[in-house]
Design a protein around this motif. Sequence first.
Motif, PDB file in Angstrom:
ATOM      1  N   UNK A  58       0.834  -1.203   0.000  1.00  0.00           N
ATOM      2  CA  UNK A  58       0.000   0.000   0.000  1.00  0.00           C
ATOM      3  C   UNK A  58       0.869   1.253   0.000  1.00  0.00           C
ATOM      4  N   UNK A  59       1.899   1.270   0.838  1.00  0.00           N
ATOM      5  CA  UNK A  59       2.789   2.432   0.912  1.00  0.00           C
ATOM      6  C   UNK A  59       3.474   2.698  -0.429  1.00  0.00           C
ATOM      7  N   UNK A  63      -0.895  -1.867  -4.138  1.00  0.00           N
ATOM      8  CA  UNK A  63      -2.030  -2.702  -3.741  1.00  0.00           C
ATOM      9  C   UNK A  63      -2.694  -2.072  -2.521  1.00  0.00           C
ATOM     10  N   UNK A  64      -3.905  -2.548  -2.218  1.00  0.00           N
ATOM     11  CA  UNK A  64      -4.548  -2.201  -0.939  1.00  0.00           C
ATOM     12  C   UNK A  64      -5.482  -3.344  -0.577  1.00  0.00           C
ATOM     13  N   UNK A  65      -5.459  -3.715   0.689  1.00  0.00           N
ATOM     14  CA  UNK A  65      -6.335  -4.771   1.189  1.00  0.00           C
ATOM     15  C   UNK A  65      -7.195  -4.178   2.287  1.00  0.00           C
ATOM     16  N   UNK A  66      -8.479  -4.485   2.236  1.00  0.00           N
ATOM     17  CA  UNK A  66      -9.451  -3.999   3.209  1.00  0.00           C
ATOM     18  C   UNK A  66      -9.942  -5.144   4.084  1.00  0.00           C
ATOM     19  N   UNK A  67     -10.098  -4.885   5.368  1.00  0.00           N
ATOM     20  CA  UNK A  67     -10.842  -5.792   6.237  1.00  0.00           C
ATOM     21  C   UNK A  67     -12.314  -5.484   5.997  1.00  0.00           C
ATOM     22  N   UNK A  68     -13.110  -6.540   5.887  1.00  0.00           N
ATOM     23  CA  UNK A  68     -14.549  -6.373   5.659  1.00  0.00           C
ATOM     24  C   UNK A  68     -15.252  -6.452   7.004  1.00  0.00           C
ATOM     25  N   UNK A  69     -15.855  -5.337   7.408  1.00  0.00           N
ATOM     26  CA  UNK A  69     -16.610  -5.286   8.658  1.00  0.00           C
ATOM     27  C   UNK A  69     -18.097  -5.412   8.353  1.00  0.00           C
TER      28      UNK A  69
END
Length: 176
Positions: A58-59, A63-69
């Motif tokens: 991400x930095x 890429x970017x990964x999200x936690x799904x709440x």
Amino acid sequence: MITELRTERLILKKMKVSDSSSLFKIWSDLEVTKFMNINSFTDEGQAIQMIEMLDKLYQENKAIRYSIFHLESNQIIGSCGYNTLDFENSKAEIGYEISKEYWGNGFASEAILKLLDYAYNTLNFNRIEAKVEPENRNSIKLLEKLNFQFEGTLRKSEKSKDTFIDLNMYSKLKTD
């Protein structure tokens, strides 16, 4: 890159180390990880290392990964995101997994539709890709339901769990 996306029933938040306990429970489930390119985790430290590696990507704007709440319970029920971001070619590859107890409720579809909306309408991407093992019938059904097109099989294209595996390539264009 936006770090929080909302849907009717979900909040996608950029993954952080404090999510490691919840994500470890998901990533240690053999059924969830069956078609992931990781072995099931055996301790939470592995989840922390994964989150730190994803944060490094991400930095670097790769890429970017999200936690799904789950909005109602505020519980993490999975993760999703862009495994690769290719700004030069206006495309991304998506990935996702949902905790087994939440399978069959449309949460993966809802999260993916939000990723598509953000990619097409904010990032102005042209193409979204998903690579899926041919045996992963549930993921293939999901992608087909969302009008991804099957493009072919990439033979022995990636190493997963010490074995070269075939991957089916699916894509969806902004104009589809």
